[in-house]
Design an enzyme around this catalytic site. Sequence first.
Site, mmCIF file in Angstrom:
data_model
loop_
_atom_site.group_PDB
_atom_site.id
_atom_site.type_symbol
_atom_site.label_atom_id
_atom_site.label_comp_id
_atom_site.label_asym_id
_atom_site.label_seq_id
_atom_site.Cartn_x
_atom_site.Cartn_y
_atom_site.Cartn_z
ATOM 1 N N GLU A 213 0.821 -0.975 0.034
ATOM 2 C CA GLU A 213 0.119 0.208 0.099
ATOM 3 C C GLU A 213 0.889 1.319 -0.062
ATOM 4 O O GLU A 213 1.839 1.476 0.986
ATOM 5 C CB GLU A 213 -0.729 -0.092 1.239
ATOM 6 C CG GLU A 213 -1.831 1.039 1.088
ATOM 7 C CD GLU A 213 -2.546 1.423 2.367
ATOM 8 O OE1 GLU A 213 -2.781 0.220 3.519
ATOM 9 O OE2 GLU A 213 -3.298 2.254 2.626
ATOM 10 N N ARG B 148 5.419 -12.423 9.723
ATOM 11 C CA ARG B 148 5.886 -11.198 9.314
ATOM 12 C C ARG B 148 7.437 -11.102 10.125
ATOM 13 O O ARG B 148 7.651 -11.732 11.213
ATOM 14 C CB ARG B 148 5.180 -9.969 9.804
ATOM 15 C CG ARG B 148 5.024 -9.599 11.150
ATOM 16 C CD ARG B 148 3.700 -8.741 11.469
ATOM 17 N NE ARG B 148 4.015 -7.655 10.879
ATOM 18 C CZ ARG B 148 3.279 -6.675 9.893
ATOM 19 N NH1 ARG B 148 2.523 -7.456 9.228
ATOM 20 N NH2 ARG B 148 3.686 -5.739 9.386
ATOM 21 N N LYS C 13 4.732 1.079 8.855
ATOM 22 C CA LYS C 13 4.890 2.285 8.472
ATOM 23 C C LYS C 13 4.422 3.323 9.019
ATOM 24 O O LYS C 13 4.778 4.508 9.252
ATOM 25 C CB LYS C 13 4.315 2.076 7.031
ATOM 26 C CG LYS C 13 4.891 1.354 5.854
ATOM 27 C CD LYS C 13 4.291 1.332 4.758
ATOM 28 C CE LYS C 13 3.078 0.250 4.740
ATOM 29 N NZ LYS C 13 2.433 0.157 3.310
#
Length: 573
Positions: free
Chosen positions: A45, A270, A280
């Site tokens: 994204e 992850r 982020k």
Amino acid sequence: MGEPAEESRRTDEGGTKSKDFIRQIIDKDLRTGRYNGVHTRFPPEPNGYLHIGHAKAICLNFGIAEEYGGLCNLRFDDTNPLREEEEYVQSIIEDVRWLGFDWEDRLFYASDYFDQLYEWAVQLIKDGKAYVDDLSPEEIRQYRGTLTKPGRESPYRNRSVEENLDLFERMRRGEFPDGSRVLRAKIDMASPNLNLRDPVMYRIIHASHHRTGDKWCVYPTYDWAHGQSDSIEGITHSICTLEFEGHRPLYDWFLDQLGVHHPRQIEFARLELSHTVLSKRKLRLLVEDGYVSGWDDPRMPTLAGLRRRGYTPEAIRNFCNRIGVAKTNSVIDVALLEHCVRDDLNKRAQRVMAVLRPLRLVIDNYPEGQVEEFEVENNPEDPGMGTRKVPFSRVLYVERDDFMEDPPRRWFRLAPGREVRLKGAYYVTCVDVVKNEAGEVVELHCTYDPESRGGVTPDGRKVRGTLHWVSAEHALDAEVRLYDRLFLKADPEDVDEEGADFRANLNPNSLEVLTGCKVEPSLADAKVGDHCQFLRLGYFCVDPDSAKGKLVFNRTVTLRDTWGKIAKRVGAR
Ligand code: ATP
Ligand code: MG
């Protein structure tokens, strides 16, 4: 047959390679004919810069495509116009390319599919599987229930198809304000999986999109866009992180209702790295609040930051390969990442001499005005990298830390009366010390042994210490930036004070700027991004802040390999 056992892929020095659980699933899908080939994608994204966690996903998706002779797309999941920016798109493109991967002509955007997604939403409405809800976002939350309590159905849930079609069309035309209505999938408000309790598919957002401009004022949610985007692209294996496990039944539901190509979603753990944050949102806070100089600050775990710090794509890819993939979350020690870059730079970085905290050293018995050139090897690991000439003269700089006026017994560097080897040049003995008014040592006087040229003596006498040095008149000035961990604790989220967050654990001394450093003249032609090893001090690279006549170096990593030590101790490598 059950799912294949979980196993992580490691390429050890021993060369043993076992397939991880993802590759085992893919093997099976190819064997059973579920898919005829492999098509993956990396779907960021564009709401921030990529970090080392994304590198794991990139290496996995592009790596798998390469191994299976398949394809991997780069797709921006740009469904939220409020958070996304073109700057992020450009940085992501640059970073994936820098890591060494190529999507050829397959650069896509979820926003390219907005028309198709809208049509599919209309289809679901017509099938009685989606409805327009007038509840407020807060009410929707309340009606959703909890893990232990079923949700309640919205009073708008049983609108007629005609009314839903009309309202949805008017949502699209911009007749209603933000937040006043949403389109929801009509699934099951009592489902034990909260994601299936009539999830929102569209919300009204009157905002410009970085690609579609003002065409839309209804935007698909990530949940509605993601799986369908994969389907449109013919993705076979949608590899994503564990937090999407609970979304899989929803993605499956959408694809089944639409009756379109159905990728298999596979979740993996992850990457989490000690002493840093990989989110982020949090990284953006550090940038916006000025804790760091930008997304590419060399202390940041972003790919832009790591690149500026001097990390190579090879080191990062090797790191990703070594950590492998698994189904359970774990924290990787940042020392392993540092080990990987050290390992890579050891092979490729030219050795040079630089003095970070210079102390003048005058050789009293060396002829004034004389200059000798010593030929030294560029990299003992790779004779193919050749040699270079380093000038030597009467006045040199050595490292301030390499002198002690009153040293302990086992001190092999400079001190009054002690003899050391100057790397590749001569033996020198300290005979006198000059101090300033404050009593600080500002200059050393030495004598040299002309017989010790090249660093060996005919009488074979031993000196233990070998120091790096530069010739004062030939040296170049430089600024050198030394870095420490960005966070003091391995887990930055571990805060004591109430109300504090990860920012409370920032290391106030993570950056040390040294000016007035002296480096050998061969660095005159160094270009931004060039790597080198400053003997005894670590690996460095040239920072973009460098200008003509002004060299700025970042220390990538010190020479001391804490990971190598840990690995030896626990017998794992
Ligand atoms: P962040 O929490 O940093 O915002 P994200 O998952 O929201 O991360 P996306 O842009 O959605 O960021 O991620 C793109 C891809 O990268 C996704 O497939 C995601 O699963 C993967 N990814 C993100 N963070 C990690 C991580 N730490 N380790 C491995 N893969 C990751
Ligand atoms: Mg995300």
